[in-house]
Design a protein around this motif. Structure first.
Motif, mmCIF file in Angstrom:
data_model
loop_
_atom_site.group_PDB
_atom_site.id
_atom_site.type_symbol
_atom_site.label_atom_id
_atom_site.label_comp_id
_atom_site.label_asym_id
_atom_site.label_seq_id
_atom_site.Cartn_x
_atom_site.Cartn_y
_atom_site.Cartn_z
ATOM 1 N N CYS A 12 3.095 -0.215 0.057
ATOM 2 C CA CYS A 12 4.422 -0.369 0.637
ATOM 3 C C CYS A 12 4.674 -1.824 1.041
ATOM 4 N N CYS A 14 7.514 -2.627 2.845
ATOM 5 C CA CYS A 14 8.567 -2.661 3.864
ATOM 6 C C CYS A 14 8.098 -3.492 5.065
ATOM 7 N N CYS A 17 5.443 -1.882 7.451
ATOM 8 C CA CYS A 17 4.056 -1.879 6.975
ATOM 9 C C CYS A 17 3.497 -3.293 6.923
ATOM 10 N N HIS A 29 4.227 6.158 4.791
ATOM 11 C CA HIS A 29 4.557 5.459 3.547
ATOM 12 C C HIS A 29 3.375 5.471 2.586
ATOM 13 N N ILE A 66 9.453 0.543 -0.373
ATOM 14 C CA ILE A 66 8.389 1.471 0.002
ATOM 15 C C ILE A 66 7.657 1.988 -1.241
HETATM 16 ZN ZN LIG Z 1 6.294 0.925 4.675
#
Ligand SMILES: [Zn+2]
Length: 109
Positions: A12, A14, A17, A29, A66
């Motif tokens: 992931c 994002c 994370c 995720h 993600i």
């Molecule tokens: Zn994430």
């Protein structure tokens, strides 16, 4: 040493994370990507297309970060779901004798 079997699991990307701001979400995720790694291509985009419609869920952009799927792919999955997957081959996954027995009513009078 190289491993013989290497399953590509997307990591992931994002913000949550990357910064480690929320371990619970990061775990979620990771599990999503683990799950996705076992699906075939259409199943992957349907699943992500489905999540993209979840009220209050992540946007296509976020989902793309993600899952590593293209925003276009996510949109496509969503459209296919909206069209009830009618143009797509029906892949029979159910085996005889497997799964739950059909639901039966247990009302007694
Ligand atoms: Zn994430």
């Amino acid at each position: 040493m190289t491993r013989e079997v290497e399953i590509a699991i997307h990591e992931c990307e994002c913000d949550i994370c990357r910064t480690g701001a929320n371990p619970e979400i990061a775990r979620h995720h990771r599990q999503m990507n683990l799950f996705l790694s076992r699906l075939n291509e259409p199943q992957r985009r349907w699943y992500v297309g489905l999540i993209s419609q979840k009220p209050g869920g992540p946007s296509d952009r976020e989902l793309s970060k993600i899952t590593g799927l293209d925003e276009k792919t996510i949109r496509k999955g969503r459209q296919e779901l909206e069209a009830e997957l009618t143009d797509l081959p029906y892949d029979r996954q159910r085996r005889e004798g497997g799964g739950r027995p059909p639901a039966e009513k247990k009302t007694r009078r």
